[in-house]
Design a protein around this motif. Structure first.
Motif, PDB file in Angstrom:
ATOM      1  N   GLN A  31       0.857  -1.182   0.000  1.00 28.01           N
ATOM      2  CA  GLN A  31       0.000   0.000   0.000  1.00 28.01           C
ATOM      3  C   GLN A  31       0.900   1.242   0.000  1.00 28.01           C
ATOM      4  O   GLN A  31       1.647   1.478   0.937  1.00 28.01           O
ATOM      5  N   GLU A  44       5.455  -4.769 -14.510  1.00 31.38           N
ATOM      6  CA  GLU A  44       4.118  -4.366 -14.930  1.00 31.38           C
ATOM      7  C   GLU A  44       3.028  -4.923 -14.026  1.00 31.38           C
ATOM      8  O   GLU A  44       2.029  -4.250 -13.753  1.00 31.38           O
ATOM      9  N   TYR A  52       2.750  -5.413 -10.819  1.00 34.49           N
ATOM     10  CA  TYR A  52       2.475  -4.678  -9.590  1.00 34.49           C
ATOM     11  C   TYR A  52       2.828  -3.198  -9.667  1.00 34.49           C
ATOM     12  O   TYR A  52       2.451  -2.433  -8.775  1.00 34.49           O
ATOM     13  N   LYS A  76       2.339  -1.043 -12.504  1.00 34.29           N
ATOM     14  CA  LYS A  76       1.726  -0.276 -13.585  1.00 34.29           C
ATOM     15  C   LYS A  76       0.984   0.957 -13.065  1.00 34.29           C
ATOM     16  O   LYS A  76       1.104   2.056 -13.634  1.00 34.29           O
ATOM     17  N   ASP A  77       0.217   0.821 -12.010  1.00 32.28           N
ATOM     18  CA  ASP A  77      -0.542   1.962 -11.488  1.00 32.28           C
ATOM     19  C   ASP A  77       0.394   3.079 -11.051  1.00 32.28           C
ATOM     20  O   ASP A  77       0.170   4.258 -11.363  1.00 32.28           O
ATOM     21  N   MET A  78       1.435   2.698 -10.313  1.00 32.35           N
ATOM     22  CA  MET A  78       2.392   3.697  -9.857  1.00 32.35           C
ATOM     23  C   MET A  78       3.155   4.288 -11.036  1.00 32.35           C
ATOM     24  O   MET A  78       3.434   5.491 -11.078  1.00 32.35           O
ATOM     25  N   ASP A 123       2.045   4.694 -14.083  1.00 30.02           N
ATOM     26  CA  ASP A 123       1.155   5.645 -14.764  1.00 30.02           C
ATOM     27  C   ASP A 123       1.094   6.968 -14.013  1.00 30.02           C
ATOM     28  O   ASP A 123       1.099   8.054 -14.626  1.00 30.02           O
ATOM     29  N   THR A 124       1.038   6.895 -12.695  1.00 31.21           N
ATOM     30  CA  THR A 124       0.977   8.112 -11.878  1.00 31.21           C
ATOM     31  C   THR A 124       2.229   8.958 -12.080  1.00 31.21           C
ATOM     32  O   THR A 124       2.143  10.182 -12.264  1.00 31.21           O
ATOM     33  N   GLN A 177       2.430  10.672 -15.459  1.00 32.58           N
ATOM     34  CA  GLN A 177       1.517  11.807 -15.574  1.00 32.58           C
ATOM     35  C   GLN A 177       2.087  13.066 -14.917  1.00 32.58           C
ATOM     36  O   GLN A 177       1.785  14.187 -15.344  1.00 32.58           O
ATOM     37  N   TYR A 228       8.922  -1.422 -18.288  1.00 34.23           N
ATOM     38  CA  TYR A 228       8.479  -2.586 -17.530  1.00 34.23           C
ATOM     39  C   TYR A 228       9.331  -3.791 -17.914  1.00 34.23           C
ATOM     40  O   TYR A 228       9.267  -4.287 -19.036  1.00 34.23           O
TER      41      TYR A 228
END
Length: 300
Positions: free
Chosen positions: A224, A249, A251, A253-255, A257-258, A261, A269
């Motif tokens: 988390q 990728e 685990y 990918k979300d981070m 992408d953040t 941005q 990856y």
């Protein structure tokens, strides 16, 4: 007289037959009792995917050697892995158990308790690991040591096939070294450049390439990430002028992408080489793909 003579002949033949059969049975018994005999079946079990691929290349096409993997090839790293009844059943058939070591196999004490006579080969035994990080196979240099350790362990446990293991290991080590040579220019061109990692396995890859790890956020399925950690990583990227991040990728990918941005950094990856098919060249193919991505990212 003829009857007596026939008795002597019959007795001699009978004794000869008994001696012949006895000698044959003795030879057969000794043959079965010799664990190093080339015709003896050997069952080798590996703890997880990277160890399976390394061992597969050392064993090659050896007759009467069965190679099995404890966890499925899609399991990934064995952090907090729990042994199943099927795992224990498989280990009960094993002559040799090959592990990565370094604490990745947290269940090892349970195995040792259940099967105290099982030969265990620790592939990290002759390595100096990065602190609290046992993903040594991600360094080609250290992976080569692991392959040799596996070879030496198998040769000691199965002396009859020692020469086969040695030749197979030599061939595989030459292939790994050839891959290292193919990308040797990266070490010089990337030396000292900062990089951020979203998986601790990439510390070994960064170390091989001479990269400086400016920041590490070890992401997995239970991780988390707090807002403060995100802010710290963004600050590190800006202060250290980081241009590339290594992430997994599954685990990361979300981070990833953040971060993309919020910054101009490029997230690539990479493969941790803990999953895949059982093809003998999968490590070489996966590592080559990683290195190609790294080359392209830094060239951009």
């Amino acid at each position: 007289m003829r009857v007596l003579k026939n008795k002597y002949v019959f007795t001699a033949v009978l004794l000869a037959a008994i001696l012949f059969v006895g000698a044959g049975l003795t030879a057969l018994y000794l043959h079965r009792q010799d664990p190093a005999d080339a015709s003896e079946q050997l069952t080798v079990v590996t703890s997880f995917y990277p160890m399976y691929i390394a061992t597969e290349n050392v064993i090659g096409d050896c007759d009467d050697v069965t190679l099995e993997n404890l966890s499925e090839p899609q399991t990934g790293c064995l952090h907090d892995y729990q042994l199943t009844s099927e795992d224990m059943k498989l280990l009960s058939t094993a002559d040799v158990f090959i592990i990565n070591g370094g604490g990745i196999e947290s269940f090892l004490s349970e195995v040792a308790e259940q099967y105290p006579d099982l030969v265990v080969i620790n592939a990290c035994e002759d390595l100096t690991l990065l602190e609290d990080n046992a993903h040594a196979w991600m360094s080609m240099e250290k992976y080569m040591v692991q392959v040799q350790t596996i070879c030496d362990g198998l040769a000691e446990a199965d002396t009859a096939r020692r020469g086969i293991y040695a030749q197979n290991a030599e061939n595989y080590l030459e292939e790994i070294q050839s891959l290292r040579d193919e990308y040797s220019d990266l070490t010089g061109s990337l030396d000292g450049q900062p990089v951020v990692l979203f998986h601790e396995a990439y510390e070994y890859l960064a170390d091989d390439l001479g990269l400086e790890v400016a920041g590490l956020m070890d992401l997995d399925e239970e991780r988390q990430v707090s807002a403060g950690e995100v802010a710290d990583i963004l600050s590190t990227i800006e202060e250290r002028q980081v241009s590339v991040i290594f992430a997994e990728e599954l685990y990361g990918k979300d981070m990833g992408d953040t971060v993309e941005q919020e910054t101009d950094v490029q997230v690539i990856y990479l493969d941790t080489l803990t999953r895949g098919d059982y093809d003998a060249d999968s490590y070489l193919d996966g590592m080559r793909a990683n290195l190609e991505q790294i080359r392209e990212a830094f060239e951009e």
